[in-house]
Design a protein around this motif. Structure first.
Motif, PDB file in Angstrom:
ATOM      1  N   GLU A   5      65.201  42.153  58.312  1.00 35.11           N
ATOM      2  CA  GLU A   5      64.461  40.940  58.002  1.00 35.11           C
ATOM      3  C   GLU A   5      63.915  40.323  59.274  1.00 35.11           C
TER       4      GLU A   5
ATOM      5  N   GLU B  29      61.565  33.508  56.525  1.00 34.33           N
ATOM      6  CA  GLU B  29      61.664  32.430  55.544  1.00 34.33           C
ATOM      7  C   GLU B  29      60.984  31.155  56.016  1.00 34.33           C
TER       8      GLU B  29
ATOM      9  N   LYS C 258      60.900  30.222  50.453  1.00 37.68           N
ATOM     10  CA  LYS C 258      60.911  31.582  51.016  1.00 37.68           C
ATOM     11  C   LYS C 258      59.542  31.921  51.606  1.00 37.68           C
ATOM     12  N   GLY C 259      59.535  32.940  52.463  1.00 34.14           N
ATOM     13  CA  GLY C 259      58.260  33.419  52.956  1.00 34.14           C
ATOM     14  C   GLY C 259      57.603  34.333  51.941  1.00 34.14           C
TER      15      GLY C 259
ATOM     16  N   GLN D 187      55.367  34.437  46.525  1.00 37.24           N
ATOM     17  CA  GLN D 187      56.193  33.513  47.292  1.00 37.24           C
ATOM     18  C   GLN D 187      56.998  32.628  46.353  1.00 37.24           C
TER      19      GLN D 187
ATOM     20  N   ALA E 176      56.126  37.606  50.206  1.00 39.00           N
ATOM     21  CA  ALA E 176      56.554  39.005  50.216  1.00 39.00           C
ATOM     22  C   ALA E 176      55.479  39.855  49.552  1.00 39.00           C
TER      23      ALA E 176
ATOM     24  N   ARG F 232      65.430  26.454  60.425  1.00 36.64           N
ATOM     25  CA  ARG F 232      64.820  26.464  59.099  1.00 36.64           C
ATOM     26  C   ARG F 232      64.106  25.152  58.832  1.00 36.64           C
TER      27      ARG F 232
END
Lengths: 111, 117
Positions: free
Chosen positions: B3, B110, A42-43, A38, A45, B9
């Motif tokens: 995605e 995200e 961001k998330g 990470q 991955a 956000r």
């Protein structure tokens, strides 16, 4: 109850060195052990994953070592690069469900 | 590259207000997850959907949190009323199918960062 214990909490490695992050688990029903990467904002991955029928899996500079009897697994990053600086999470799941994560390791690779 | 989409956000709200987060998983992914990630910690599962059905919501604080995935595609997570301790990143993830060798490969969005004042 923390089902996956991860160490160290943070790690500083010189460029070109080896980064090693360790995880331990209790639930012997776990059958899938991924590592996620990470970056800030961001998330997570998926980086690499292993199943308990093998003791090691290598993908490029990343290797998972798995010790079923000790209920431990680790991530090795060879030739660590500044771009590898991120937070790494180990995780585990049973039959693909309810992925539980470790607390994370903040890796900094110094150039 | 497909995605997982999340919005908003960022969200700043005062305690006792209602907030909602939206997630659109990767097309064709039957399983959808909502995770909460408190700063400095690993993600913690709140709820898991298989198509439109809840598979696991054992860690969802049901007195204030609700989640739905009405048509088995996109999903909404709601908090009402928000509390100071709810400040966190809310992550949505999807995977191709429940169980089996590939189900553990979660694809994360995200995230939606919530700050409760």
């Amino acid at each position: 109850q923390q089902q996956v214990k991860q160490s160290p909490q943070s790690l500083i490695v010189q460029k070109g060195g080896i980064s090693i992050i360790n995880c331990a688990y209790e639930n012997t029903a776990f059958d899938y052990f991924p590592w996620y990467q990470q970056f800030p904002g961001k998330g997570p991955a998926l980086l690499i994953a292993i199943r308990p029928d093998v003791s090691e899996k290598k993908e490029g500079r990343f290797t998972i070592s798995f010790n079923k009897s000790a209920k431990q697994f680790s991530l090795h990053i060879m030739d660590s690069q500044p771009g590898d600086s991120a937070t790494y999470f180990c995780a585990a799941s049973y039959y693909g469900n309810k992925l539980v994560f470790g607390a994370g390791t903040i890796l900094r690779v110094k150039s | 590259e497909a995605e997982v989409a999340q919005s908003p956000r960022y969200k700043i709200t005062e305690k006792s207000q209602a907030v909602a987060f939206w997630c659109d998983p990767i097309s064709g992914h039957a399983t959808l997850y909502w995770y909460r990630q408190i700063l400095g910690q690993g993600p913690e599962l709140l709820v898991q959907f298989q198509d439109e059905s809840v598979v696991d919501d054992s860690q969802l604080p049901k007195d204030r949190f609700s989640a739905e995935r009405l048509k088995g595609v996109d999903s909404t997570l709601k908090i009402q009323p928000a509390e100071l301790g709810d400040s966190a990143m809310y992550l949505c993830a999807s995977s191709p199918r429940e169980g089996g060798r590939d189900a553990g490969e979660l694809f994360f969005g995200e995230g939606s960062r919530l700050t409760v004042l």
